[in-house]
Every structure is written in structure tokens, then in C-alpha cells.
Design a protein around this motif. Structure first.
Motif, PDB file in Angstrom:
ATOM      1  N   TYR A 106       0.793  -1.232   0.000  1.00  0.00           N
ATOM      2  CA  TYR A 106       0.000   0.000   0.000  1.00  0.00           C
ATOM      3  C   TYR A 106       0.823   1.280   0.000  1.00  0.00           C
ATOM      4  CZ  TYR A 106      -3.324  -3.614   1.275  1.00  0.00           C
ATOM      5  OH  TYR A 106      -4.052  -4.759   1.279  1.00  0.00           O
ATOM      6  N   LEU A 107       1.651   1.494   1.008  1.00  0.00           N
ATOM      7  CA  LEU A 107       2.334   2.776   1.139  1.00  0.00           C
ATOM      8  C   LEU A 107       3.265   3.048  -0.039  1.00  0.00           C
ATOM      9  CD1 LEU A 107       2.858   5.338   2.704  1.00  0.00           C
ATOM     10  CD2 LEU A 107       4.584   4.113   4.048  1.00  0.00           C
ATOM     11  N   LYS A 108       3.998   2.061  -0.476  1.00  0.00           N
ATOM     12  CA  LYS A 108       4.909   2.245  -1.611  1.00  0.00           C
ATOM     13  C   LYS A 108       4.129   2.694  -2.852  1.00  0.00           C
ATOM     14  CE  LYS A 108       8.730  -0.109  -3.953  1.00  0.00           C
ATOM     15  NZ  LYS A 108       9.518  -1.382  -4.039  1.00  0.00           N
ATOM     16  N   LYS A 109       2.944   2.136  -3.049  1.00  0.00           N
ATOM     17  CA  LYS A 109       2.099   2.512  -4.188  1.00  0.00           C
ATOM     18  C   LYS A 109       1.536   3.918  -4.008  1.00  0.00           C
ATOM     19  CE  LYS A 109       0.797  -2.287  -5.121  1.00  0.00           C
ATOM     20  NZ  LYS A 109      -0.317  -3.281  -5.131  1.00  0.00           N
ATOM     21  N   GLU A 110       1.201   4.269  -2.765  1.00  0.00           N
ATOM     22  CA  GLU A 110       0.711   5.623  -2.496  1.00  0.00           C
ATOM     23  C   GLU A 110       1.789   6.660  -2.818  1.00  0.00           C
ATOM     24  OE1 GLU A 110      -2.212   6.111   1.105  1.00  0.00           O
ATOM     25  OE2 GLU A 110      -0.708   4.609   1.658  1.00  0.00           O
ATOM     26  N   ILE A 111       3.014   6.381  -2.401  1.00  0.00           N
ATOM     27  CA  ILE A 111       4.115   7.307  -2.662  1.00  0.00           C
ATOM     28  C   ILE A 111       4.299   7.496  -4.164  1.00  0.00           C
ATOM     29  CG2 ILE A 111       6.627   7.634  -2.469  1.00  0.00           C
ATOM     30  CD1 ILE A 111       6.470   6.220   0.260  1.00  0.00           C
ATOM     31  N   ALA A 112       4.218   6.397  -4.911  1.00  0.00           N
ATOM     32  CA  ALA A 112       4.376   6.463  -6.369  1.00  0.00           C
ATOM     33  C   ALA A 112       3.278   7.304  -7.013  1.00  0.00           C
ATOM     34  CB  ALA A 112       4.379   5.056  -6.955  1.00  0.00           C
ATOM     35  N   LEU A 113       2.066   7.249  -6.477  1.00  0.00           N
ATOM     36  CA  LEU A 113       0.948   8.022  -7.025  1.00  0.00           C
ATOM     37  C   LEU A 113       0.974   9.484  -6.593  1.00  0.00           C
ATOM     38  CD1 LEU A 113      -2.129   5.613  -6.738  1.00  0.00           C
ATOM     39  CD2 LEU A 113      -1.097   6.493  -8.834  1.00  0.00           C
ATOM     40  N   VAL A 114       1.267   9.725  -5.326  1.00  0.00           N
ATOM     41  CA  VAL A 114       1.253  11.086  -4.787  1.00  0.00           C
ATOM     42  C   VAL A 114       2.431  11.903  -5.315  1.00  0.00           C
ATOM     43  CG1 VAL A 114       1.363  12.455  -2.659  1.00  0.00           C
ATOM     44  CG2 VAL A 114       0.001  10.365  -2.719  1.00  0.00           C
ATOM     45  N   LYS A 115       3.545  11.216  -5.591  1.00  0.00           N
ATOM     46  CA  LYS A 115       4.753  11.875  -6.125  1.00  0.00           C
ATOM     47  C   LYS A 115       5.190  13.071  -5.267  1.00  0.00           C
ATOM     48  CE  LYS A 115       4.059  10.646 -10.990  1.00  0.00           C
ATOM     49  NZ  LYS A 115       2.938   9.692 -10.771  1.00  0.00           N
ATOM     50  N   PRO A 116       5.370  12.871  -3.959  1.00  0.00           N
ATOM     51  CA  PRO A 116       5.731  14.001  -3.096  1.00  0.00           C
ATOM     52  C   PRO A 116       7.171  14.433  -3.299  1.00  0.00           C
ATOM     53  CG  PRO A 116       5.827  11.964  -1.850  1.00  0.00           C
ATOM     54  CD  PRO A 116       5.307  11.593  -3.215  1.00  0.00           C
ATOM     55  N   GLU A 117       7.404  15.733  -3.203  1.00  0.00           N
ATOM     56  CA  GLU A 117       8.771  16.234  -3.166  1.00  0.00           C
ATOM     57  C   GLU A 117       9.338  16.043  -1.768  1.00  0.00           C
ATOM     58  OE1 GLU A 117      11.338  20.375  -3.798  1.00  0.00           O
ATOM     59  OE2 GLU A 117       9.206  20.321  -4.324  1.00  0.00           O
ATOM     60  N   PHE A 118       8.463  16.173  -0.757  1.00  0.00           N
ATOM     61  CA  PHE A 118       8.874  16.029   0.636  1.00  0.00           C
ATOM     62  C   PHE A 118       8.019  14.955   1.302  1.00  0.00           C
ATOM     63  CE2 PHE A 118       9.706  20.423  -0.576  1.00  0.00           C
ATOM     64  CZ  PHE A 118      11.030  20.580  -0.203  1.00  0.00           C
ATOM     65  N   ILE A 119       8.665  13.997   1.962  1.00  0.00           N
ATOM     66  CA  ILE A 119       7.971  12.983   2.753  1.00  0.00           C
ATOM     67  C   ILE A 119       8.226  13.300   4.225  1.00  0.00           C
ATOM     68  CG2 ILE A 119       7.867  10.554   3.386  1.00  0.00           C
ATOM     69  CD1 ILE A 119       8.619   9.849   0.533  1.00  0.00           C
ATOM     70  N   VAL A 120       7.167  13.583   4.962  1.00  0.00           N
ATOM     71  CA  VAL A 120       7.269  13.910   6.384  1.00  0.00           C
ATOM     72  C   VAL A 120       6.908  12.664   7.182  1.00  0.00           C
ATOM     73  CG1 VAL A 120       6.397  15.363   8.253  1.00  0.00           C
ATOM     74  CG2 VAL A 120       6.686  16.322   5.950  1.00  0.00           C
ATOM     75  N   THR A 121       7.843  12.176   7.989  1.00  0.00           N
ATOM     76  CA  THR A 121       7.600  10.993   8.802  1.00  0.00           C
ATOM     77  C   THR A 121       7.355  11.421  10.242  1.00  0.00           C
ATOM     78  OG1 THR A 121       9.994  10.706   9.177  1.00  0.00           O
ATOM     79  CG2 THR A 121       9.023   9.533   7.322  1.00  0.00           C
ATOM     80  N   LEU A 122       6.273  10.941  10.829  1.00  0.00           N
ATOM     81  CA  LEU A 122       5.904  11.327  12.187  1.00  0.00           C
ATOM     82  C   LEU A 122       6.287  10.232  13.182  1.00  0.00           C
ATOM     83  CD1 LEU A 122       2.366  12.958  11.692  1.00  0.00           C
ATOM     84  CD2 LEU A 122       4.625  14.036  11.614  1.00  0.00           C
ATOM     85  N   GLY A 123       7.275  10.508  14.008  1.00  0.00           N
ATOM     86  CA  GLY A 123       7.627   9.583  15.075  1.00  0.00           C
ATOM     87  C   GLY A 123       8.760   8.622  14.741  1.00  0.00           C
ATOM     88  N   TYR A 124       9.191   7.900  15.762  1.00  0.00           N
ATOM     89  CA  TYR A 124      10.378   7.060  15.696  1.00  0.00           C
ATOM     90  C   TYR A 124      10.250   5.893  14.717  1.00  0.00           C
ATOM     91  CZ  TYR A 124      13.858   3.619  17.179  1.00  0.00           C
ATOM     92  OH  TYR A 124      14.864   2.690  17.189  1.00  0.00           O
ATOM     93  N   HIS A 125       9.208   5.075  14.858  1.00  0.00           N
ATOM     94  CA  HIS A 125       9.113   3.837  14.083  1.00  0.00           C
ATOM     95  C   HIS A 125       8.956   4.105  12.587  1.00  0.00           C
ATOM     96  CE1 HIS A 125       9.104   1.243  17.585  1.00  0.00           C
ATOM     97  NE2 HIS A 125       8.181   2.016  18.139  1.00  0.00           N
ATOM     98  N   VAL A 126       8.136   5.094  12.225  1.00  0.00           N
ATOM     99  CA  VAL A 126       7.955   5.429  10.811  1.00  0.00           C
ATOM    100  C   VAL A 126       9.257   5.959  10.225  1.00  0.00           C
ATOM    101  CG1 VAL A 126       6.689   6.847   9.165  1.00  0.00           C
ATOM    102  CG2 VAL A 126       5.523   5.932  11.160  1.00  0.00           C
ATOM    103  N   THR A 127       9.907   6.849  10.961  1.00  0.00           N
ATOM    104  CA  THR A 127      11.165   7.431  10.483  1.00  0.00           C
ATOM    105  C   THR A 127      12.221   6.346  10.295  1.00  0.00           C
ATOM    106  OG1 THR A 127      10.696   9.538  11.575  1.00  0.00           O
ATOM    107  CG2 THR A 127      12.987   9.080  10.997  1.00  0.00           C
ATOM    108  N   LYS A 128      12.372   5.489  11.278  1.00  0.00           N
ATOM    109  CA  LYS A 128      13.366   4.410  11.186  1.00  0.00           C
ATOM    110  C   LYS A 128      13.080   3.504   9.992  1.00  0.00           C
ATOM    111  CE  LYS A 128      15.454   0.643  13.836  1.00  0.00           C
ATOM    112  NZ  LYS A 128      15.430  -0.155  15.093  1.00  0.00           N
ATOM    113  N   TYR A 129      11.807   3.167   9.796  1.00  0.00           N
ATOM    114  CA  TYR A 129      11.446   2.266   8.695  1.00  0.00           C
ATOM    115  C   TYR A 129      11.703   2.921   7.341  1.00  0.00           C
ATOM    116  CZ  TYR A 129       9.006  -1.226   5.965  1.00  0.00           C
ATOM    117  OH  TYR A 129       8.718  -2.220   5.061  1.00  0.00           O
ATOM    118  N   LEU A 130      11.300   4.187   7.180  1.00  0.00           N
ATOM    119  CA  LEU A 130      11.483   4.876   5.898  1.00  0.00           C
ATOM    120  C   LEU A 130      12.953   5.173   5.624  1.00  0.00           C
ATOM    121  CD1 LEU A 130       9.305   5.752   3.775  1.00  0.00           C
ATOM    122  CD2 LEU A 130       8.393   5.015   5.971  1.00  0.00           C
ATOM    123  N   PHE A 131      13.725   5.455   6.673  1.00  0.00           N
ATOM    124  CA  PHE A 131      15.167   5.635   6.484  1.00  0.00           C
ATOM    125  C   PHE A 131      15.763   4.365   5.867  1.00  0.00           C
ATOM    126  CE2 PHE A 131      17.313   9.219   9.017  1.00  0.00           C
ATOM    127  CZ  PHE A 131      16.312  10.112   8.683  1.00  0.00           C
TER     128      PHE A 131
END
Length: 244
Positions: A106-131
Motif C-alpha cells: 500500500y504505502l509504496k504505491k501511495e508514494i508512487a501516485l502522490v509523487k511528493p517532493e517532501f515525505i514527512v515521517t511522524l515519530g520514531y518507528h515510521v522514520t526508522k522504517y522509511l530511512f
């Protein structure tokens, strides 16, 4: 594009790919404009979001809206979603297989569709995973707090880790401190006011400044650039090819 996001949301709503579907009330889909320059990714729905099937409408969501409002930003101007689409029972920590499942399907497909210039990660677990997904160096737990409010560039994406609004709800930090951290969302909306008189863009064209630094400062958090600081104080910056 609209048909694609509708298809993804339908899959999210009916998802049974992991154990979390057994304890949720609603799987929560993303909300916002597509494409969007800014994409905000939280960890998972809270209890109120689980009951009503909407993004960030509980106590943390109220703080989030208050912060955005103080910065003159409307939540409808960004795209909001979660890494995990289902409520975590007893608000426990997310498990690796759960995050992998939601990201891949899901999320990988959302990112591909939304095409964000900036991805804002909220909190420790999301940031660690996206890093990890964007091959950014993982800070250790002690230095992790220093990543919040900073901008990181990798794979043509700019990642901005921010503390989750829940930190105010739980009295971990004050609202004013969090608003100051979120100020970067205002900064990235505009180009550095000294961009056209600065030597950095020209140095980039001549191969003297790496693209990741141009993205991080000139087209990102330019308030942290030492050259911006010099210009704003009426000082003449040096001739360094780098912005820091």
C-alpha cells in the motif's frame, strides 16, 4: 490516477494480509490531494481513527491541525496517510512483518501516485522504517532525537522526520516546541530569498556542489544554511562551494 488510488483504498479497506485485520474496526485510507508536494506519514490509526475510519481525528489529530493552523497550512493542502493501515491493539509497537506488508502492498504505491517532493515521517518507528527503505544511515537511539526537524535527501526524495503530535498529548514536550520544529514545513514551501544572488546554484551547475546539498538547503531547509545566515545579517559569505 484517481482510479488507481480508489483501487488501492478499496484493497486497504478489505485487507486481511496480516493479523491486524482481526482486531481492527476500520482500516484507514490516506486522505488529501494527488499529486501533492508534501506527504505526511504517521505510524498507525489511533482508537478514534479506528472507530471512524478517518485520518488524524483524535487528540493527536487536533494537535496536528492546531500546529498546521499556526503555520498557515491547511491539512487539505497535503496528503496524509499511515504506514500501518490498522489500529495496533493496546497501542503496542508495530512488528516488522506488519510494516513490511503495509509498505509493500500500500504505502509504496501511495508514494508512487502522490509523487511528493517532501515525505514527512511522524515519530520514531515510521522514520526508522522509511530511512531503511530509502537507504539513509540509521542513527542510534541516543542521536535519533537530533533527526527531528532536519531534512535528509536520498533516491530523489526529501525526508523530513518530525515528532508525532502525540508527544504533546502525552506531555513529553510543549506545544510551542513542537510548532518550532514543524516550522520547517513553512520554510520548504518557498525558495531561499538569496537564491539568485548566491554562488551555490552556479557552483552546482559547474559540478562543485553535490545535488543532495542543493536539495537540502537551497530547495529545502535554507534557514539552516550558513550562507543564508550571513546574507540575512548583512554579511558577505565566503566563496565556499558548499552551503554549510
Amino acid at each position: 490516477m484517481q482510479q488507481k488510488i480508489v483501487h488501492i483504498n478499496r484493497q486497504i479497506t478489505n485487507c486481511t494480509r496480516c493479523r491486524l485485520h482481526q482486531t481492527r474496526i476500520h482500516a484507514v485510507c490516506g486522505e488529501g490531494i494527488i499529486p501533492s508536494r508534501i506527504m505526511v506519514i504517521a505510524q498507525a490509526p489511533g482508537r478514534k481513527e479506528d472507530h471512524e475510519g478517518r485520518m488524524l481525528i483524535g487528540p493527536s489529530g487536533q494537535i496536528f491541525d492546531q500546529i498546521l493552523g499556526s503555520l498557515g497550512i491547511n491539512r487539505h493542502e497535503v496528503y496524509l496517510t499511515n504506514l500501518l493501515k490498522c489500529f495496533l491493539p493496546r497501542c503496542r509497537k508495530p512488528r516488522q512483518d506488519e510494516m513490511n506488508t503495509c509498505y509493500i502492498h500500500y504505502l509504496k504505491k501511495e508514494i508512487a501516485l502522490v509523487k511528493p517532493e517532501f515525505i514527512v515521517t511522524l515519530g520514531y518507528h515510521v522514520t526508522k522504517y522509511l530511512f531503511n527503505q530509502f537507504e539513509l544511515k540509521q542513527p542510534n537511539k541516543i542521536s535519533f532525537q537530533t533527526t527531528f526537524g532536519e531534512l535528509f535527501s536520498s533516491q530523489n526524495r526529501k525526508i523530513i522526520p518530525l515528532r508525532h503530535p502525540a508527544t504533546v498529548v502525552h506531555n513529553s514536550i510543549k506545544l510551542k516546541q513542537l510548532i518550532n520544529e514543524y516550522e520547517i514545513l513553512n520554510t520548504i514551501q518557498t525558495l531561499c530569498p538569496y537564491f539568485y544572488q548566491c554562488i551555490i546554484p552556479e557552483n552546482y551547475k559547474n559540478g562543485l556542489t553535490p545535488k543532495n546539498l542543493l536539495d537540502k538547503f537551497c530547495h529545502g531547509n535554507w534557514k539552516q544554511c550558513k550562507r543564508y545566515y550571513s546574507y540575512s545579517k548583512g554579511l558577505q559569505p565566503g566563496n565556499s562551494a558548499l552551503p554549510e
